[in-house]
Write a protein that holds these residues in place. Structure first.
Motif, PDB file in Angstrom:
ATOM      1  N   THR A 287      34.046  48.655  83.727  1.00 56.09           N
ATOM      2  CA  THR A 287      35.164  48.022  83.037  1.00 56.09           C
ATOM      3  C   THR A 287      34.835  46.589  82.659  1.00 56.09           C
ATOM      4  O   THR A 287      35.111  46.149  81.535  1.00 56.09           O
ATOM      5  N   ARG A 290      32.369  46.569  79.735  1.00 59.58           N
ATOM      6  CA  ARG A 290      32.986  46.939  78.468  1.00 59.58           C
ATOM      7  C   ARG A 290      33.916  45.839  77.956  1.00 59.58           C
ATOM      8  O   ARG A 290      33.952  45.561  76.750  1.00 59.58           O
ATOM      9  N   ASP A 291      34.665  45.204  78.851  1.00 60.86           N
ATOM     10  CA  ASP A 291      35.538  44.103  78.443  1.00 60.86           C
ATOM     11  C   ASP A 291      34.718  42.982  77.799  1.00 60.86           C
ATOM     12  O   ASP A 291      35.071  42.469  76.734  1.00 60.86           O
ATOM     13  N   ARG A 296      37.553  42.276  74.423  1.00 63.81           N
ATOM     14  CA  ARG A 296      38.947  42.650  74.651  1.00 63.81           C
ATOM     15  C   ARG A 296      38.999  43.596  75.842  1.00 63.81           C
ATOM     16  O   ARG A 296      38.172  44.495  75.954  1.00 63.81           O
ATOM     17  N   SER A 297      39.972  43.394  76.716  1.00 68.55           N
ATOM     18  CA  SER A 297      40.102  44.246  77.882  1.00 68.55           C
ATOM     19  C   SER A 297      40.739  45.569  77.490  1.00 68.55           C
ATOM     20  O   SER A 297      41.284  45.722  76.383  1.00 68.55           O
ATOM     21  N   VAL A 303      39.252  38.526  75.473  1.00 68.15           N
ATOM     22  CA  VAL A 303      38.186  38.114  76.389  1.00 68.15           C
ATOM     23  C   VAL A 303      37.110  37.422  75.561  1.00 68.15           C
ATOM     24  O   VAL A 303      36.720  37.932  74.504  1.00 68.15           O
ATOM     25  N   TYR A 361      36.732  34.902  82.090  1.00 67.51           N
ATOM     26  CA  TYR A 361      37.123  36.306  82.252  1.00 67.51           C
ATOM     27  C   TYR A 361      37.781  36.509  83.610  1.00 67.51           C
ATOM     28  O   TYR A 361      38.775  37.241  83.726  1.00 67.51           O
ATOM     29  N   ALA A 365      41.463  38.238  82.765  1.00 66.08           N
ATOM     30  CA  ALA A 365      41.650  39.669  83.024  1.00 66.08           C
ATOM     31  C   ALA A 365      41.607  40.000  84.515  1.00 66.08           C
ATOM     32  O   ALA A 365      42.436  40.778  85.005  1.00 66.08           O
TER      33      ALA A 365
END
Length: 389
Positions: A287, A290-291, A296-297, A303, A361, A365
């Motif tokens: 996760t 990928r974020d 973007r989360s 992000v 980050y 998030a």
């Protein structure tokens, strides 16, 4: 009487796909008796099946004898996580004996895909040139055995073929990795090779070997990174000799998680260690990658993307490192507690200033997920101080 013994073959860290999947290749050759392009060992459909796998086990048709040691029924494993249509276009390009250029960001399995395609088409992925700033034209064409050259002069026996020339004369697939890292004048050696399908050997002028021609089936797969530094722009003439296919990051979270799990588990097995990275840690790892990769989360929060490429290959390396730490230092520290340090190491590869983006980050998030009650992300938020060291 003397007895000779054969030394056992040394174990290898990486096994070529033509050996690793030899059973599948032999099975598919017997399974699909359809039309094959000149020089191909499998049909184009079977090549796609080899790369993408079969949803259900396949059975050999009635009347077809199974090759020695190969079962009559076999499930073909999926080896490339990506778009099937992309693989089909690649296979059609190769069937038309046109050059194929796989482009994309680092870590998107371009090299693995080229290896799989070469192994399925011609039975070997070893006819490879690694492109660098020091790659010479000889490495793409031919060189000379200078001892024979001095003793006999220029003869066919003294000529040392490059992997590309070997593929040409055998009707096989040649591979050029990182073609854009080669200097422009070296890249241009491929222009006439791909258009005229022959290599001139001026030193052998007046003999039958002055022109070495490509046998049916010869083609070339090249790879190039979109974000590599120090690359050389390809000429328009060379670009026209290739079909370009872009290999992108894995779009599906579950597919990427499963790939990272399987590859890191395989790396741990090679080391003789038990796999001890639980699903919660692996999910947090994927996760976060990928974020940061997408900017973007998954929840839609903005992000700030680091300049480095947060590739799946890097995620596999981190998951493997976490597994090795758990195996070699059991009980010393919770595996999840090691994740921030490894993420920092990945993010700072290109620009030390990216460490501030990773901290952002965490303040965004990671904090918000912790506030929503996730135990995994709450623990990661509590480890924020490790990013400030």
């Amino acid at each position: 009487m003397t007895t000779t013994t054969t030394a056992p073959q040394a174990a290898r860290q990486v096994v070529p796909p033509e050996e690793l999947y030899a059973e599948e290749l032999a099975f598919l050759a017997a399974h699909d008796s359809g039309l094959r392009p000149p020089g191909w060992r499998l049909t184009p459909r079977a090549v796609v099946t080899f790369v993408m796998g079969s949803e259900q086990p396949l059975s050999l048709p009635h009347g077809v004898t199974a090759p020695e040691g190969v079962p009559r029924r076999l499930a073909v494993r999926r080896k490339f996580v990506g778009d099937r249509a992309l693989v089909e276009r690649c296979v059609v390009t190769l069937a038309g004996e046109r050059g194929l250029l796989l482009v994309g960001e680092p870590g998107t399995a371009k090299s693995m895909l080229s290896e799989l395609l070469a192994a399925a088409v011609c039975g070997t992925s070893a006819l490879t040139v690694q492109g660098t700033a020091g790659t010479t034209e000889d490495q793409l064409k031919y060189g000379w055995n200078y001892a024979l050259l001095l003793a006999q002069g220029p003869t066919p026996q003294a000529l040392v073929p490059s992997p590309v020339l070997t593929a040409m004369t055998a009707g096989a697939v040649a591979r050029v990795e990182e073609v854009t890292r080669c200097l422009p004048e070296v890249q241009d050696a491929l222009v006439s090779l791909l258009s005229e399908r022959r290599i001139a050997v001026p030193e052998l002028a007046g003999t039958a070997d002055a022109q070495l021609h490509a046998a049916p089936g010869f083609t070339l797969i090249a790879t190039a990174n979109l974000r590599d530094k120090g690359v050389s722009e390809m000429s328009a003439a060379l670009k026209r000799r290739f079909n370009f296919e872009t290999v992108g990051p894995i779009g599906d979270l579950d597919a990427e998680t499963e790939l990272v799990r399987s590859q890191s588990r395989a790396a741990l097995e090679r080391a003789g260690a038990a796999y001890q990275v639980d699903d919660a840690v692996l999910e947090a790892l994927i996760t976060a990658f990928r974020d940061l990769r997408q900017g973007r989360s998954v929840e839609g929060w903005e992000v700030e993307k680091p300049s480095t490429v947060m590739s799946t290959a890097e995620a596999v390396s981190v998951a493997t490192a976490l597994g090795l730490a758990a195996a070699y230092f059991p009980g010393d520290r919770d595996v999840l507690g090691l994740l921030p340090g490894h993420l920092t190491g990945v993010v700072r590869k290109d620009d030390p200033a990216d460490a501030a983006r990773l901290l952002g980050y965490w303040d965004g998030a990671v904090r918000r997920r912790a506030e929503q009650g996730s135990a995994t992300w709450r623990m990661l938020w509590e480890l924020r101080h490790t990013l400030e060291g």
